[in-house]
Design an enzyme around this catalytic site. Structure first.
Site, PDB file in Angstrom:
ATOM      1  N   SER A  82       0.811  -1.121  -0.291  1.00 46.73           N
ATOM      2  CA  SER A  82       0.008   0.019   0.021  1.00 46.73           C
ATOM      3  C   SER A  82       0.670   1.277   0.054  1.00 46.73           C
ATOM      4  O   SER A  82       0.307   2.313   0.133  1.00 46.73           O
ATOM      5  CB  SER A  82      -0.867  -0.007   1.311  1.00 46.73           C
ATOM      6  OG  SER A  82      -0.412  -0.470   2.339  1.00 46.73           O
ATOM      7  N   THR A 205      -1.769   3.018   4.035  1.00 47.33           N
ATOM      8  CA  THR A 205      -0.734   4.437   4.187  1.00 47.33           C
ATOM      9  C   THR A 205       0.039   4.699   5.324  1.00 47.33           C
ATOM     10  O   THR A 205      -0.474   4.439   6.645  1.00 47.33           O
ATOM     11  CB  THR A 205      -1.674   5.574   3.968  1.00 47.33           C
ATOM     12  OG1 THR A 205      -2.420   5.400   2.947  1.00 47.33           O
ATOM     13  CG2 THR A 205      -0.843   6.848   3.999  1.00 47.33           C
ATOM     14  N   THR A 223       1.837   7.021   0.320  1.00 48.38           N
ATOM     15  CA  THR A 223       0.760   6.137  -0.088  1.00 48.38           C
ATOM     16  C   THR A 223       1.024   5.615  -1.691  1.00 48.38           C
ATOM     17  O   THR A 223       1.209   6.728  -2.338  1.00 48.38           O
ATOM     18  CB  THR A 223      -0.544   6.274   0.321  1.00 48.38           C
ATOM     19  OG1 THR A 223      -1.390   5.130   0.260  1.00 48.38           O
ATOM     20  CG2 THR A 223      -1.314   7.462  -0.428  1.00 48.38           C
ATOM     21  N   ARG A 233      -6.926   9.448  -9.649  1.00 52.63           N
ATOM     22  CA  ARG A 233      -7.601   9.469  -8.386  1.00 52.63           C
ATOM     23  C   ARG A 233      -6.570  10.027  -7.317  1.00 52.63           C
ATOM     24  O   ARG A 233      -5.546   9.396  -7.325  1.00 52.63           O
ATOM     25  CB  ARG A 233      -8.346   8.156  -7.871  1.00 52.63           C
ATOM     26  CG  ARG A 233      -9.043   8.421  -6.599  1.00 52.63           C
ATOM     27  CD  ARG A 233      -8.066   7.955  -5.620  1.00 52.63           C
ATOM     28  NE  ARG A 233      -8.717   7.754  -4.334  1.00 52.63           N
ATOM     29  CZ  ARG A 233      -8.207   7.764  -3.004  1.00 52.63           C
ATOM     30  NH1 ARG A 233      -6.855   7.451  -3.090  1.00 52.63           N
ATOM     31  NH2 ARG A 233      -8.768   7.493  -2.034  1.00 52.63           N
ATOM     32  N   VAL A 234      -6.760  10.944  -6.603  1.00 58.70           N
ATOM     33  CA  VAL A 234      -5.950  11.584  -5.610  1.00 58.70           C
ATOM     34  C   VAL A 234      -6.571  11.331  -4.191  1.00 58.70           C
ATOM     35  O   VAL A 234      -7.783  11.768  -4.185  1.00 58.70           O
ATOM     36  CB  VAL A 234      -5.612  12.755  -5.941  1.00 58.70           C
ATOM     37  CG1 VAL A 234      -4.454  13.125  -4.673  1.00 58.70           C
ATOM     38  CG2 VAL A 234      -4.412  13.054  -7.158  1.00 58.70           C
ATOM     39  N   GLY A 235      -6.112  10.842  -3.467  1.00 58.38           N
ATOM     40  CA  GLY A 235      -6.897  10.799  -1.923  1.00 58.38           C
ATOM     41  C   GLY A 235      -6.257  11.579  -1.275  1.00 58.38           C
ATOM     42  O   GLY A 235      -5.904  12.894  -1.612  1.00 58.38           O
ATOM     43  N   ASP A 236      -6.474  11.597   0.194  1.00 55.01           N
ATOM     44  CA  ASP A 236      -5.962  12.627   1.154  1.00 55.01           C
ATOM     45  C   ASP A 236      -4.820  12.699   1.404  1.00 55.01           C
ATOM     46  O   ASP A 236      -4.249  13.879   1.660  1.00 55.01           O
ATOM     47  CB  ASP A 236      -6.722  12.197   2.381  1.00 55.01           C
ATOM     48  CG  ASP A 236      -6.435  10.921   3.201  1.00 55.01           C
ATOM     49  OD1 ASP A 236      -6.402  10.014   2.040  1.00 55.01           O
ATOM     50  OD2 ASP A 236      -6.167  10.846   4.136  1.00 55.01           O
ATOM     51  N   THR A 256      -5.237   7.862   7.698  1.00 57.53           N
ATOM     52  CA  THR A 256      -5.063   6.633   6.918  1.00 57.53           C
ATOM     53  C   THR A 256      -6.692   6.427   6.692  1.00 57.53           C
ATOM     54  O   THR A 256      -7.428   6.510   7.551  1.00 57.53           O
ATOM     55  CB  THR A 256      -4.218   5.541   7.432  1.00 57.53           C
ATOM     56  OG1 THR A 256      -4.387   4.458   6.731  1.00 57.53           O
ATOM     57  CG2 THR A 256      -4.611   5.183   8.941  1.00 57.53           C
ATOM     58  N   GLY A 257      -6.875   5.578   5.866  1.00 57.17           N
ATOM     59  CA  GLY A 257      -8.071   4.856   5.359  1.00 57.17           C
ATOM     60  C   GLY A 257      -8.888   5.697   4.109  1.00 57.17           C
ATOM     61  O   GLY A 257      -8.251   6.026   3.477  1.00 57.17           O
ATOM     62  N   GLY A 259      -9.893   7.870   1.852  1.00 53.40           N
ATOM     63  CA  GLY A 259      -9.102   9.166   1.707  1.00 53.40           C
ATOM     64  C   GLY A 259     -10.302  10.323   1.270  1.00 53.40           C
ATOM     65  O   GLY A 259     -10.202  11.491   1.755  1.00 53.40           O
TER      66      GLY A 259
HETATM   67  N1  ASP Z   1      -5.892   7.328   2.623  1.00 53.84           N
HETATM   68  C1  ASP Z   1      -5.371   6.448   1.363  1.00 53.84           C
HETATM   69  C2  ASP Z   1      -6.266   6.872   0.230  1.00 53.84           C
HETATM   70  O1  ASP Z   1      -7.150   7.050   0.492  1.00 53.84           O
HETATM   71  C3  ASP Z   1      -5.378   5.000   1.660  1.00 53.84           C
HETATM   72  C4  ASP Z   1      -5.088   4.387   2.870  1.00 53.84           C
HETATM   73  O2  ASP Z   1      -4.897   4.880   4.020  1.00 53.84           O
HETATM   74  O3  ASP Z   1      -5.439   3.283   3.001  1.00 53.84           O
HETATM   75  O4  ASP Z   1      -5.478   7.090  -0.624  1.00 53.84           O
END
Ligand code: ASP
Length: 345
Positions: A82, A205, A223, A233-236, A256-257, A259
């Site tokens: 990840s 992450t 991450t 796609r861009v996350g947090d 984490t999680g 995003g």
């Molecule tokens: N937060 C990350 C994202 O959304 C992924 C993760 O933490 O698992 O890209």
């Protein structure tokens, strides 16, 4: 996630596993005067990353340098699917990386959807140091990295490619896939009476925040993002204020999680501002989780987000939507793993 579990089960061995198990505390870290220097990272398997960061902190180094060193450990680890090299690709089979850093002066840099570079965190740091910008994305981020001496590498390992080809058969995007796979795995371990701490198997992450001997804060987050996301796609994680925020007066936080949920509440910034108002790091993380739960109503139970936070006194806190979110704290040469409290228990 599968690779990570296999790695833990096959490479560590029973005695090491047992000693790690003893290190996993069930409750959150103490709120009182944790002290300094201190470094905190998301997810139990990142104890190695904490140790790398600790080398910098314990010799009087700067928080930013410590976290940048620490997060490079999972970035270079092919078994970690990840983050960085070996990260699971997007639905087009491309490994695209998101990363950011922030220092005690409020300076920050980030890269988004960067391909072919093993250490996106180093590129993010260079964006901060060498450009008039905060964020570089995709092709532009890659060009900047190559101009600054980074080498192009293939980041898709055979294992990640295999997982992607398997995914293609059904092509269903499921951001909770890793959480559900984990729960399945735990069930099997329990059926076979294998005494693995469920929390220890989880990993995503890496967000890392630190307070150095001089009392300055720094943070990094890196991450490969959600597995099999849409290309682009861009996350947090690389968004300053969402996946990471550092305010040298108030504190630092990282996430984490899923995003998208973190971005919607400006997670890390929300937590930092809550600490400025006097909330403890744990209470500040809980407030951010409350907003995510409120936003999602009935669906909230099927979301995972975890936050960690650190204030200027060196107090540490964490909170998650669901059970199973772990984090590592290194203080006084000792690294301990804790399981965060959660909204749904
Ligand atoms: N937060 C990350 C994202 O959304 C992924 C993760 O933490 O698992 O890209």
């Amino acid at each position: 996630m599968l690779n990570r579990r296999k790695f833990i089960l096959t490479s560590l061995g029973a005695s090491v596993a047992a000693s790690l198990f003893r290190g996993v505390a069930k409750a959150s870290a103490p709120q009182t005067s944790a002290g300094k220097p201190v470094v905190v990272s998301t997810w139990a398997p990142n104890v190695k990353a904490n140790r790398a960061a600790w080398e910098v902190l314990s010799s009087g180094g700067r928080a930013l340098d410590a976290v940048v060193k620490g997060v490079q450990i999972p970035e270079a680890d092919p078994e970690d699917n990840s983050v960085g090299y070996g990260g699971l690709p997007d639905r087009d089979g491309r490994v695209t990386l998101d990363s950011c850093v922030m220092d005690e002066f409020g300076q920050c840099g980030s890269v988004m959807a960067l391909e072919h570079i093993m250490h996106p965190v180093l590129v993010a740091k260079l964006v901060m140091e060498k450009t008039p910008h905060v964020q570089l994305v995709g092709e532009g981020a890659l060009r900047f990295a190559l101009e600054n001496g980074f080498q192009k590498q293939n980041l898709l390992t055979p294992e990640s490619e295999k997982a992607w080809k398997e995914w293609l058969k059904r092509s269903q995007y499921d951001p909770m896939r890793s959480v559900h796979e984990l729960e399945e795995k735990i069930k099997k371990l329990q059926l076979n009476n294998i005494p693995w701490p469920s929390a220890y198997l989880n990993h995503d992450t890496i967000g890392m925040i630190a307070l150095d001997r001089k009392g300055n804060l720094g943070g990094a987050c890196t991450t490969s993002g959600m597995a099999f996301k849409m290309h682009g796609r861009v996350g947090d994680s690389p968004i300053i204020g969402a996946g990471l925020y550092v305010d040298n007066e108030a504190g630092a936080a990282t996430a984490t999680g899923i995003g998208e949920e973190v971005v919607k509440i400006c997670g890390a910034h929300t937590i930092t501002e809550a600490m400025r108002r006097g909330l403890s790091p744990e209470a500040a993380c809980k407030e951010a989780i409350r907003r995510i739960v409120k936003n999602n109503g009935e669906k909230a139970k099927n979301i995972q987000v975890g936050f960690i936070a650190l204030n200027k006194k060196g107090q540490v806190g964490a909170f998650a939507v669901r059970k199973g979110f772990t984090y590592c704290v290194t203080l006084n040469h000792q690294t301990k793993v804790y399981e965060a409290k959660s909204w749904f228990v």
